[in-house]
Design a protein around this motif. Structure first.
Motif, PDB file in Angstrom:
ATOM      1  N   ASP A   9       0.997  -1.262   0.082  1.00  0.00           N
ATOM      2  CA  ASP A   9       0.122   0.016  -0.147  1.00  0.00           C
ATOM      3  C   ASP A   9       0.790   1.315  -0.113  1.00  0.00           C
ATOM      4  N   HIS A  11       0.227   5.668   0.593  1.00  0.00           N
ATOM      5  CA  HIS A  11      -0.699   7.198   0.968  1.00  0.00           C
ATOM      6  C   HIS A  11       0.328   8.153   0.655  1.00  0.00           C
ATOM      7  N   HIS A  43      -2.679  -1.340   6.624  1.00  0.00           N
ATOM      8  CA  HIS A  43      -3.470  -1.734   5.111  1.00  0.00           C
ATOM      9  C   HIS A  43      -2.740  -2.680   4.341  1.00  0.00           C
TER      10      HIS A  43
HETATM   11 MG    MG Z   1      -4.646   2.280   2.144  1.00  0.00          MG
END
Ligand code: MG
Length: 160
Positions: A9, A11, A43
């Motif tokens: 993941d 961000h 995540h």
């Molecule tokens: Mg995420």
């Protein structure tokens, strides 16, 4: 019976957001942008848990258009994802993960992250590895545009 899972993941880093990694709030001038608290490590771990049993991904389990997940503590999502794994008859054998961040220095927070993750997945810290690296000024994390995380883990089927 063993099952391997992998998750990734990323961000974006923005001003005016808290930086939360592995359930630890880390003092920093920026934080990660997202529908939830944007805990990129958790995540990646949730995607690895779901991926191990081919149950889809975090977006399928917790849709980001669902307002009940707005700004939610990702540890709550992790516990729910792990409960799903348990309900399928599996437990976590071990987890390894890497966070890619140019800054801040994450070493002081790693042990607390491992402890949080172990608690949420009903295991010992010795079964939960969290590492951190920079990407030498290159790419998503090196440019400080974002932070990314990779997680790989193994589940084992238990008889209950
Ligand atoms: Mg995420």
């Amino acid at each position: 019976m063993y099952r391997i899972g992998f998750g990734y993941d990323v961000h974006r880093l923005e001003s005016g957001r808290k930086l939360i990694l592995g359930g630890v709030e880390i003092p920093f001038e920026k934080g990660l942008l997202g529908h939830s608290d944007a805990d990129v490590l958790i995540h990646a771990i949730i995607d690895a848990l779901l991926g191990a049993l081919a149950l889809g991904d975090i977006g399928k389990l917790f849709p980001d258009n669902d307002m009940s997940y707005k700004d939610i503590d990702s540890r709550i999502l992790l516990r729910q994802a792990y409960a799903k794994i348990r309900s399928e008859g599996y437990i976590l054998l071990n987890l390894d993960s890497t966070i890619c961040a140019q800054e801040p220095k994450l070493a002081p927070y790693i042990m607390q992250m491992r402890s949080n993750l172990a608690d949420d997945m009903e295991t010992e810290t010795s079964s939960v590895s969290v590492k951190a690296t920079t990407e030498e000024g290159l790419g998503i994390s090196g440019s400080k545009q974002g932070i990314c995380a990779y997680a790989t883990l193994m589940l084992v089927r238990v008889n209950e």
